[in-house]
Design an enzyme around this catalytic site. Structure first.
Site, PDB file in Angstrom:
ATOM      1  N   GLU A 204       0.872  -1.175   0.000  1.00 38.49           N
ATOM      2  CA  GLU A 204       0.000   0.000   0.000  1.00 38.49           C
ATOM      3  C   GLU A 204       0.906   1.220   0.000  1.00 38.49           C
ATOM      4  OE1 GLU A 204      -3.142   0.047  -0.417  1.00 38.49           O
ATOM      5  OE2 GLU A 204      -3.586  -2.086  -0.173  1.00 38.49           O
ATOM      6  N   CYS A 238      -2.133   9.425   2.442  1.00 38.10           N
ATOM      7  CA  CYS A 238      -1.685   8.899   1.151  1.00 38.10           C
ATOM      8  C   CYS A 238      -2.685   9.151   0.030  1.00 38.10           C
ATOM      9  CB  CYS A 238      -1.393   7.401   1.260  1.00 38.10           C
ATOM     10  SG  CYS A 238      -2.821   6.405   1.734  1.00 38.10           S
TER      11      CYS A 238
END
Length: 490
Positions: A204, A238
């Protein structure tokens, strides 16, 4: 490494495969969150000076709700999934099998959420888990290391704290699955280490998540939604909108309304607002400061290294090849790139070397929104808002290409940490076996015709399916005849 050897022994004992054991551990995990919510909140505030509402809503409450979500569905998830078989009377099913010993590597920006949600899914899937929290968020890491052995099986679920040295030692070990969240640079190191043992891996990562805005939107609402997504955790998210693509007219409206919204939210001096976090380190403050030279500051622009502070900033007149457009910003600076049409915006995104983790599109035009959905490859997309796709447990979350590989959230987390084992059980039915004898040598043209006669005609429509129906009808006829004999002939 002792911690990995201990984990191997725990998995070999077989106790994590028990559904009752998993449910008990999940209930203990939920109890850990409820008993220690204030302790966790204090740690999160200590690490990043997170506003209390953000820490509660996006960290503590999220992991608590995720655990409850899993508990409410786990009985269904672990069931064997029956599938059709090409040969009548065979039984085919998919068995969800744990991988074994799993390494979960967390990130510092959401040190509870990003670490514990994949952990809960790995636990639910029946794995033994080693957690490596980020050393950049020491308070939260310390709390997890203290609490987890108090509430969970301390052999099956271990926490390894430390920095680069400890991480390097862990990555030299053989794991059955690795789940990493963090930077692309470290993600490549993790992938290289996993490749040594052909270990399956979820990465991720991040990247530059674009936000397109056209003239059809409710600008007041669009501005607030974009700023909210950008300024959560002071931009250290993010999937925060990384840059805006819009016309010069839309840009002008956005800047004007953003000034009013920011003043309403944070007052005359945003640095004194309790509702904004801080940048994680002075090094990152310096990095963000350098980006201010990449354009004209339209809003904000002040920095204070001693306070790890960067003011919410809008940057215009930004060149497409400037430094701020090369790397993920990961801070409260929002640059604007001017485009005339949505087609130009799509072309700009697609010409970039890496595919974004998230994409945001603000428009009332269905054709415009659909164009982005179909033509831009990205991890996920929210239309007319930001961040929200991340919060839906029914949607998979993950990147593509440079923004990551694999996905999780909800059922997808459980599936990530399970091997889908294909299982098929044959019978000794004599009628079926009579037909399938054609598979045995010596091979003949007639046998070849039998073995190649099956054609897929949709579910349940093949030759062998009709053979099964015929067999069923013959059995029914025989039973009917037997019943008639007993009723009328005795």
């Amino acid at each position: 490494m002792v911690v990995v050897e201990r984990a191997r022994e725990a998995y070999a004992s077989g106790r994590t495969r028990s559904l009752e054991f998993r449910r008990h551990q999940l209930m203990q995990l939920r109890k850990m969150y409820t008993d220690n919510s204030n302790t966790l909140l204090k740690a999160l505030v200590s690490d990043l000076r997170k506003p209390m509402q953000e820490a509660m809503a996006m960290e503590v409450n999220e992991v608590l709700q995720d655990t409850t979500y899993i508990l409410n569905r786990l009985d269904k998830w672990v069931k064997r999934q029956a599938v059709s078989s090409p040969i009548p009377f065979d039984k085919s099913y998919i068995y969800s099998e744990p991988y074994g010993v799993v390494l979960v590597m967390g990130s510092w920006n959401y040190p509870l959420h990003i670490t514990m949600i994949p952990f809960a899914g790995a636990l639910a899937a029946g794995n033994v888990v080693i957690i490596k929290p980020s050393e950049v968020s020491p308070a939260t890491s310390s709390v997890l290391a203290k609490l987890i052995p108090q509430y969970l099986d301390e052999e099956c679920y271990q926490v390894v704290c430390g920095g680069v040295s400890e991480t390097t030692q862990l990555l030299q070990q053989r794991f059955d699955y690795i789940f990493y969240t963090g930077s692309t640079a470290v993600g490549k190191i993790v992938r290289d280490a996993a490749n040594r043992f052909l270990t399956p891996t979820t990465l991720e990562l991040g990247g530059k998540s674009p936000c397109y805005i056209d003239h059809t939107v409710d600008m007041d609402l669009a501005v607030r939604r974009v700023l909210w997504g950008k300024l959560i955790n002071l931009g250290q998210t993010c999937i925060a909108p990384d840059y805006v693509l819009c016309s010069e007219d839309v840009q002008e409206q956005f800047v004007k309304k953003a000034k009013a919204a920011l003043h309403e939210w944070y007052g005359d001096d945003p640095q004194k607002s309790p509702d904004l976090a801080r940048i994680v380190s002075e090094r990152h403050v310096k990095r963000l400061e350098s980006y201010l030279e990449c354009g004209t500051v339209a809003v904000g622009g002040r920095c204070d290294r001693s306070d790890l502070w960067v003011e919410p900033t809008l940057l215009v007149d930004v060149a497409k090849d400037s430094a701020i457009m090369q790397e993920e910003i990961f801070g409260p600076i929002l640059p604007f790139i001017n485009v005339k049409t949505h087609a130009e915006a799509i072309a700009f995104i697609n010409k970039r070397s890496e595919r974004p983790l998230a994409l945001y599109v603000f428009s009332r035009e269905e054709e415009v929104m659909e164009a982005f959905v179909q033509q831009v490859s990205c991890g996920g997309i929210t239309l007319n808002d930001t961040i929200f796709h991340f919060g839906n447990k029914e949607l998979p979350f993950g990147g593509v290409g440079g923004s990551g590989m694999g996905s999780y959230h909800g059922r997808y987390t459980f599936d990530t940490f399970t091997h889908k084992k294909a299982c098929l059980a044959r019978t000794y039915n004599p009628i079926i076996e009579k037909v399938l004898r054609a598979r045995f040598p010596p091979y003949t043209e007639g046998k070849m015709k039998v073995m190649t006669s099956h054609r897929d005609r949709g579910e349940g429509r093949g030759l062998l399916h009709h053979l099964a129906l015929l067999t069923t009808h013959l059995l029914a006829l025989a039973l009917g005849a037997l019943l008639y004999y007993h009723l009328y002939m005795d």
